[in-house]
Enzyme design. Structure first.
Site, PDB file in Angstrom:
ATOM      1  N   GLU A  96      43.569  33.252  52.953  1.00  0.00           N
ATOM      2  CA  GLU A  96      43.462  34.695  52.686  1.00  0.00           C
ATOM      3  C   GLU A  96      44.035  35.518  53.835  1.00  0.00           C
ATOM      4  O   GLU A  96      43.715  35.288  55.002  1.00  0.00           O
ATOM      5  CB  GLU A  96      41.979  35.066  52.508  1.00  0.00           C
TER       6      GLU A  96
ATOM      7  N   TYR B 125      39.525  24.740  44.188  1.00  0.00           N
ATOM      8  CA  TYR B 125      38.196  24.176  44.481  1.00  0.00           C
ATOM      9  C   TYR B 125      37.957  23.058  43.481  1.00  0.00           C
ATOM     10  O   TYR B 125      37.871  23.308  42.276  1.00  0.00           O
ATOM     11  CB  TYR B 125      37.117  25.255  44.342  1.00  0.00           C
TER      12      TYR B 125
ATOM     13  N   HIS C 142      30.850  31.884  47.707  1.00  0.00           N
ATOM     14  CA  HIS C 142      30.167  32.748  48.669  1.00  0.00           C
ATOM     15  C   HIS C 142      29.071  31.991  49.423  1.00  0.00           C
ATOM     16  O   HIS C 142      27.960  32.477  49.589  1.00  0.00           O
ATOM     17  CB  HIS C 142      29.621  34.013  47.978  1.00  0.00           C
TER      18      HIS C 142
ATOM     19  N   HIS D  72      38.699  32.631  40.626  1.00  0.00           N
ATOM     20  CA  HIS D  72      38.564  34.037  41.043  1.00  0.00           C
ATOM     21  C   HIS D  72      39.934  34.697  41.041  1.00  0.00           C
ATOM     22  O   HIS D  72      40.950  34.033  40.833  1.00  0.00           O
ATOM     23  CB  HIS D  72      37.890  34.141  42.418  1.00  0.00           C
TER      24      HIS D  72
ATOM     25  N   HIS E 253      35.332  44.884  49.849  1.00  0.00           N
ATOM     26  CA  HIS E 253      35.849  45.045  48.477  1.00  0.00           C
ATOM     27  C   HIS E 253      35.952  46.554  48.299  1.00  0.00           C
ATOM     28  O   HIS E 253      35.010  47.206  47.864  1.00  0.00           O
ATOM     29  CB  HIS E 253      34.906  44.410  47.455  1.00  0.00           C
TER      30      HIS E 253
ATOM     31  N   ARG F  13      40.902  27.686  50.478  1.00  0.00           N
ATOM     32  CA  ARG F  13      41.347  29.066  50.224  1.00  0.00           C
ATOM     33  C   ARG F  13      42.116  29.517  51.448  1.00  0.00           C
ATOM     34  O   ARG F  13      41.792  29.124  52.580  1.00  0.00           O
ATOM     35  CB  ARG F  13      40.134  29.983  49.969  1.00  0.00           C
TER      36      ARG F  13
ATOM     37  N   ASP G 277       8.221  46.619  60.701  1.00  0.00           N
ATOM     38  CA  ASP G 277       8.770  47.902  61.167  1.00  0.00           C
ATOM     39  C   ASP G 277      10.162  47.748  61.780  1.00  0.00           C
ATOM     40  O   ASP G 277      10.610  48.578  62.560  1.00  0.00           O
ATOM     41  CB  ASP G 277       7.805  48.560  62.172  1.00  0.00           C
TER      42      ASP G 277
ATOM     43  N   GLU H 102      44.394  35.966  48.334  1.00  0.00           N
ATOM     44  CA  GLU H 102      43.496  34.871  48.700  1.00  0.00           C
ATOM     45  C   GLU H 102      43.301  33.826  47.603  1.00  0.00           C
ATOM     46  O   GLU H 102      42.181  33.593  47.152  1.00  0.00           O
ATOM     47  CB  GLU H 102      42.135  35.441  49.092  1.00  0.00           C
TER      48      GLU H 102
HETATM   49  N1  GLY Z   1      34.879  37.437  51.817  1.00  0.00           N
HETATM   50  C1  GLY Z   1      34.868  38.085  50.593  1.00  0.00           C
HETATM   51  C2  GLY Z   1      36.170  38.015  49.940  1.00  0.00           C
HETATM   52  O1  GLY Z   1      37.054  37.324  50.412  1.00  0.00           O
HETATM   53  O2  GLY Z   1      36.414  38.657  48.964  1.00  0.00           O
HETATM   54 MN    MN Z   2      37.322  36.731  52.374  1.00  0.00          MN
HETATM   55 MN    MN Z   3      38.629  38.827  50.232  1.00  0.00          MN
END
Ligand code: GLY
Ligand code: MN
Ligand code: MN
Length: 423
Positions: A392, A372, A227, A334, A345, A390, A23, A368
């Site tokens: 960003e 890798y 991720h 990516h 996003h 990375r 619950d 970003e």
């Molecule tokens: N943290 C998700 C992205 O950088 O797109």
């Molecule tokens: Mn991010």
């Molecule tokens: Mn991002």
């Protein structure tokens, strides 16, 4: 409402509550579209817009006040509060929607609604339309057209107002402080989740009670998992840690990644890769200018990264050929970014009529790029394997060029090393 066709109606629903276990619910987060238009924070609510309706154009259906329920579950605005606090012209208890909504739909030419996102409500809507159809012989006319609301609304959300930017700048500042805190506290032997706790502490202390997405704290080769959210490993001397974390402040997201050495000093290999990613990121940010198309920042990051990998002998061949054959995708798989706003996003089309759209003032996006190097990549010398980097930042397109909303978090290796050593 100005953008809607004549004699039309728009219907939006609140996000449903989600069960966590038995619950207990997950912390409630309102649907971004409904919140954007109303600021109404409660579940079990429906917003109906009927432009031109004499007895009110903006209607909210919501939970009635209930003193007993409120003692258990917290305050409710009730229909009265929906008008007084949230600006509805008229408001009704959600339990009365079956009686009221068919009458509002009847005789409208067009219904704007995001079909398929709330299956329970989709069914109700079809039931109401069928109720009207059932009365056709008595002269009732069901709506003729259903049109996706997202298209109109998401185009509005893509362009941030001054009030929205004020919140986004603050979300950026809180999140940069959190990254600095993690850099200052980090040392070998700590756990990834402890850095996550430091980051989220800084968010919460500033009133940003939740992260905008699951914080990613990936040390060593975990940094190569885009991720990664387990955040359970011990931080090892000599490894990097990649932190991708941003707060949500008043329903607006920040999204920052920094990658730094756990012991405070980048190794030669780590710095070589890092500097390629940083050069790509700076070039990507520079390309976030009015009039460039959406894909340009991505393309420049691809060029810098491919050339950088070539110079380090991690890729072999002609620059153009490596780009054409997408050889870089073994290392950079990516895209360079995404729209940013109420959703991390965020919504908004990336193409118009099948062409990349042009960047315009008041759009916010992330830049970003990353490299890798899989721990299993047998094509490269082992000294490179398992490095994941990375960087960003969040960028606002302005008439005067890109404005970085998250510039306070250091990203030159020397600046990060200085902050980590307490200088
Ligand atoms: N943290 C998700 C992205 O950088 O797109
Ligand atoms: Mn991010
Ligand atoms: Mn991002």
């Amino acid at each position: 409402m100005e953008l809607m066709a004549d004699n039309s109606i728009a219907i939006l629903t609140a996000a449903p509550e989600q069960t966590r276990n038995r619950d207990i619910h997950y912390p409630y987060r309102q649907d971004s579209d409904l919140f954007y238009l109303t600021g109404f924070p409660e579940p079990e609510a429906v917003l109906v817009l009927v432009p031109g309706r004499e007895h009110g154009e903006c209607l909210i259906f919501c939970r009635d006040r209930n003193i007993e329920r409120e003692i258990w579950d917290g305050y409710r605005a009730g229909p009265e509060g929906a008008c007084e606090k949230y600006g509805a012209d008229d408001a009704f208890p959600i339990d009365d929607i079956d009686e009221i909504l068919p009458g509002l739909l009847e005789g409208r030419d067009r219904v704007y609604y995001a079909m398929g996102k709330n299956l329970t409500f989709d069914r109700h809507l079809m039931d109401w339309v069928n109720t009207i159809r059932g009365r056709a012989r008595a002269g009732a006319t069901p709506p003729g057209e259903f049109v996706d609301l997202d298209h109109l609304l998401h185009e509005l959300r893509l362009f941030k107002s001054a009030a929205e930017l004020k919140i986004m700048r603050e979300a950026g500042k809180i999140s940069t402080r959190a990254h600095c805190r993690a850099m200052q506290i980090c040392k070998p032997g700590m756990y990834e989740y402890q850095l996550q706790a430091e980051i989220e502490h800084e968010f919460a202390m500033a009133g940003a009670r939740f992260p905008a997405y699951g914080s990613i704290v990936g040390s060593g080769e975990n940094g190569c998992i885009l991720h990664y959210v387990e955040n359970s490993a011990k931080l090892k001397d000599g490894d990097l840690v990649l932190i991708d974390a941003g707060c949500e402040l008043q329903h607006y997201a920040a999204d920052i990644t920094r990658t730094f050495p756990i012991n405070g000093k980048y190794s030669a290999e780590q710095k070589a890769i890092y500097d390629v990613v940083l050069e790509a990121q700076l070039a990507g940010i520079k390309a976030c200018t009015k009039g460039n198309h959406w894909d340009e920042p991505h393309q420049v990051t691809v060029e810098v990264i491919t050339e950088g990998l070539r110079e380090l002998d991690l890729l072999d061949g002609e620059l153009n050929e490596l780009i054409e054959t997408k050889a870089y995708m073994h290392f950079y798989m990516h895209r360079a970014g995404h729209w940013l706003g109420m959703d991390v996003h965020d919504v908004g089309d990336y193409k118009i009529d099948d062409e990349w759209r042009l960047l315009e003032k008041s759009m916010v996006m992330t830049v970003e790029p990353g490299i890798y190097i899989s721990p299993d990549n047998k094509d490269v010398h082992k000294r490179w394997r398992g490095i994941g980097i990375r960087i960003e930042d969040d960028v606002l397109v302005t008439a005067k060029g890109p404005e970085v909303l998250t510039s306070d978090a250091p990203k030159e290796t020397a600046d990060i090393e200085a902050l980590m050593s307490g200088k």
